[in-house]
Design a protein around this motif. Structure first.
Motif, PDB file in Angstrom:
ATOM      1  N   VAL A   1       0.845  -1.205   0.000  1.00 32.54           N
ATOM      2  CA  VAL A   1       0.000   0.000   0.000  1.00 32.54           C
ATOM      3  C   VAL A   1       0.875   1.249   0.000  1.00 32.54           C
ATOM      4  CG1 VAL A   1      -1.697   1.328   1.338  1.00 32.54           C
ATOM      5  CG2 VAL A   1      -1.918  -1.156   1.158  1.00 32.54           C
ATOM      6  N   LEU A   2       1.900   1.255   0.861  1.00 31.96           N
ATOM      7  CA  LEU A   2       2.814   2.393   0.960  1.00 31.96           C
ATOM      8  C   LEU A   2       3.563   2.632  -0.348  1.00 31.96           C
ATOM      9  CD1 LEU A   2       4.422   4.531   2.589  1.00 31.96           C
ATOM     10  CD2 LEU A   2       5.954   2.679   3.295  1.00 31.96           C
ATOM     11  N   TYR A   3       4.077   1.559  -0.934  1.00 29.68           N
ATOM     12  CA  TYR A   3       4.867   1.719  -2.164  1.00 29.68           C
ATOM     13  C   TYR A   3       4.013   2.199  -3.337  1.00 29.68           C
ATOM     14  CZ  TYR A   3       8.771  -0.631   0.189  1.00 29.68           C
ATOM     15  OH  TYR A   3       9.792  -0.951   1.035  1.00 29.68           O
ATOM     16  N   ASN A   4       2.741   1.822  -3.359  1.00 25.52           N
ATOM     17  CA  ASN A   4       1.851   2.337  -4.398  1.00 25.52           C
ATOM     18  C   ASN A   4       1.612   3.841  -4.228  1.00 25.52           C
ATOM     19  OD1 ASN A   4       1.393   0.041  -5.994  1.00 25.52           O
ATOM     20  ND2 ASN A   4      -0.144  -0.737  -4.568  1.00 25.52           N
ATOM     21  N   ILE A   5       1.564   4.292  -2.985  1.00 23.01           N
ATOM     22  CA  ILE A   5       1.439   5.733  -2.737  1.00 23.01           C
ATOM     23  C   ILE A   5       2.700   6.452  -3.198  1.00 23.01           C
ATOM     24  CG2 ILE A   5       1.265   7.479  -0.919  1.00 23.01           C
ATOM     25  CD1 ILE A   5      -0.474   5.467   0.620  1.00 23.01           C
ATOM     26  N   VAL A   6       3.880   5.881  -2.885  1.00 24.16           N
ATOM     27  CA  VAL A   6       5.146   6.462  -3.346  1.00 24.16           C
ATOM     28  C   VAL A   6       5.157   6.549  -4.869  1.00 24.16           C
ATOM     29  CG1 VAL A   6       7.653   6.099  -3.492  1.00 24.16           C
ATOM     30  CG2 VAL A   6       6.452   5.690  -1.330  1.00 24.16           C
TER      31      VAL A   6
ATOM     32  N   ASN B   1       2.596   6.735  -6.905  1.00 22.73           N
ATOM     33  CA  ASN B   1       1.676   7.769  -7.368  1.00 22.73           C
ATOM     34  C   ASN B   1       2.251   9.170  -7.170  1.00 22.73           C
ATOM     35  OD1 ASN B   1      -0.246   5.888  -8.146  1.00 22.73           O
ATOM     36  ND2 ASN B   1      -1.306   5.930  -6.170  1.00 22.73           N
ATOM     37  N   TYR B   2       2.890   9.391  -6.009  1.00 24.39           N
ATOM     38  CA  TYR B   2       3.484  10.705  -5.758  1.00 24.39           C
ATOM     39  C   TYR B   2       4.657  10.979  -6.690  1.00 24.39           C
ATOM     40  CZ  TYR B   2       0.860  11.842  -1.501  1.00 24.39           C
ATOM     41  OH  TYR B   2      -0.125  12.182  -0.612  1.00 24.39           O
ATOM     42  N   ALA B   3       5.406   9.939  -7.030  1.00 26.10           N
ATOM     43  CA  ALA B   3       6.581  10.119  -7.896  1.00 26.10           C
ATOM     44  C   ALA B   3       6.181  10.534  -9.310  1.00 26.10           C
ATOM     45  CB  ALA B   3       7.409   8.831  -7.940  1.00 26.10           C
ATOM     46  N   SER B   4       4.992  10.075  -9.748  1.00 25.76           N
ATOM     47  CA  SER B   4       4.478  10.436 -11.093  1.00 25.76           C
ATOM     48  C   SER B   4       5.551  10.256 -12.169  1.00 25.76           C
ATOM     49  CB  SER B   4       3.973  11.890 -11.095  1.00 25.76           C
ATOM     50  OG  SER B   4       2.924  12.067 -10.167  1.00 25.76           O
TER      51      SER B   4
END
Length: 332
Positions: free
Chosen positions: A295-300, A302-305
């Motif tokens: 879950v955390l890595y998917n957020i990273v 998404n933020y990295a774009s």
């Protein structure tokens, strides 16, 4: 608030106004803070003073006159003794709000950061049985593996830990025959329910016996007895796919030493995050909550774009899980 006049310094009717960063309740006595374990904000409690420090008191709760509406029954039978969990008496939704508050206050008060938006913490669907690693000290007298009592070296035993993978509990209760030789038992569990077991001992002679047994293919009596016990245990626990012995000098600051002997099975434990597989060795750092890691890595991600043209640099990365998770979305 009333004070009973006796040598124990008992205060009745204290109102808990906050929780500190350790999850202890905060109240005030004549303007001086008192920290009390296992109480919650808005509760009215009776307590006794157990320590008078320069700038604060430490208290022990005697009775709760008024409960918080967010108080819940801890699911762990040794919650009030064990030092592993601080907030099981607080509902999970409120735990998340509390942690959000701690982050917010740290950024504002300590970091001197303002004018920012703090996103809400993303909690788990089921916040139990999630840990993929456990380190269990061994009580050499009772021959039990458990957890340290809060702020002490006293070992508290329990058959079950509600935040550990149940297979970890099973392994801990099966390996009892070798506890006389050990100081710690370290267990890693993969999502496929495969086990890496690390047997930590302060017995240098046993370590040398096992090392010579592996190198020279011969067994002295001490190594033979120990390995025979392990053979029987492995028959009852086929999920053990990797088994190590570790020597840790007495009074070493870590629960594990630097000298390992691979006793049986694979040398690495395989764990998956998304479509990636990672090889975990006994000393590897790996996030203990595998589901939330993804879950955390998917957020990273998404933020990295990432557009596919970037270069990813993964510093202080352990086994490189974040960089590898993002690698397919970058140029290199």
């Amino acid at each position: 608030m009333n004070k009973k006049e006796n040598s124990m310094a008992i205060y009745e009717g204290l109102k808990i106004i906050d929780l500190n960063s350790e999850g202890m309740g905060v109240a005030k006595i004549d303007g001086k803070a008192i920290f009390i374990d296992k109480v919650l904000q808005e509760e009215i409690v009776d307590c006794k003073i157990i320590a008078d420090k320069k700038n604060y008191f430490l208290g022990e709760v005697l009775h709760i006159q008024k409960n918080s509406p967010h108080r819940t029954e801890p699911f762990c039978p040794i919650f009030h003794l064990c030092g592993g969990c601080n907030l099981q008496h607080l509902s999970y939704e409120e735990q998340l709000r509390y942690k959000n508050k701690i982050v917010l206050e740290s950024l504002e008060r300590i970091g001197k950061i303002d004018n920012f938006k703090l996103e809400k913490i993303i909690g788990m669907t089921e916040p139990r049985a999630y840990r993929n690693k456990g380190e269990f000290p061994i009580d050499s007298e009772q021959l039990q593996a458990g957890f340290y009592k809060k702020k002490s070296k006293t070992i508290v035993h329990t058959e079950v830990c509600g935040i550990q993978n149940p297979l970890s509990d099973r392994a801990r209760n099966i390996f009892t025959n070798v506890y006389p030789y050990l100081s710690h038992l370290i267990i890693r569990v993969s999502q496929e329910n495969k086990l890496m077991i690390i047997l930590v001992s302060e017995d240098r002679a046993l370590y040398e016996s096992l090392r010579l047994s592996k190198e020279e293919k011969t067994e002295n009596k001490k190594a033979h007895i120990f390995l025979s016990l392990l053979d029987e245990i492995q028959k009852n626990l086929p999920e053990v796919t990797s088994l190590y012995f570790n020597y840790k000098p007495r009074n070493h600051y870590r629960s594990i030493g630097y000298d390992f002997i691979h006793l049986a099975g694979e040398k690495k434990l395989i764990e998956n995050i998304g479509n990636l597989s990672f090889e975990i060795s006994p000393q590897s750092f790996f996030q203990v909550n595998t589901k939330q890691t993804e879950v955390l890595y998917n957020i990273v991600k998404n933020y990295a774009s990432l557009s596919g043209n970037e270069t990813i640099v993964d510093l202080y990365c352990g086994i490189g899980t974040i960089g590898l998770y993002l690698a397919s979305h970058a140029q290199k």
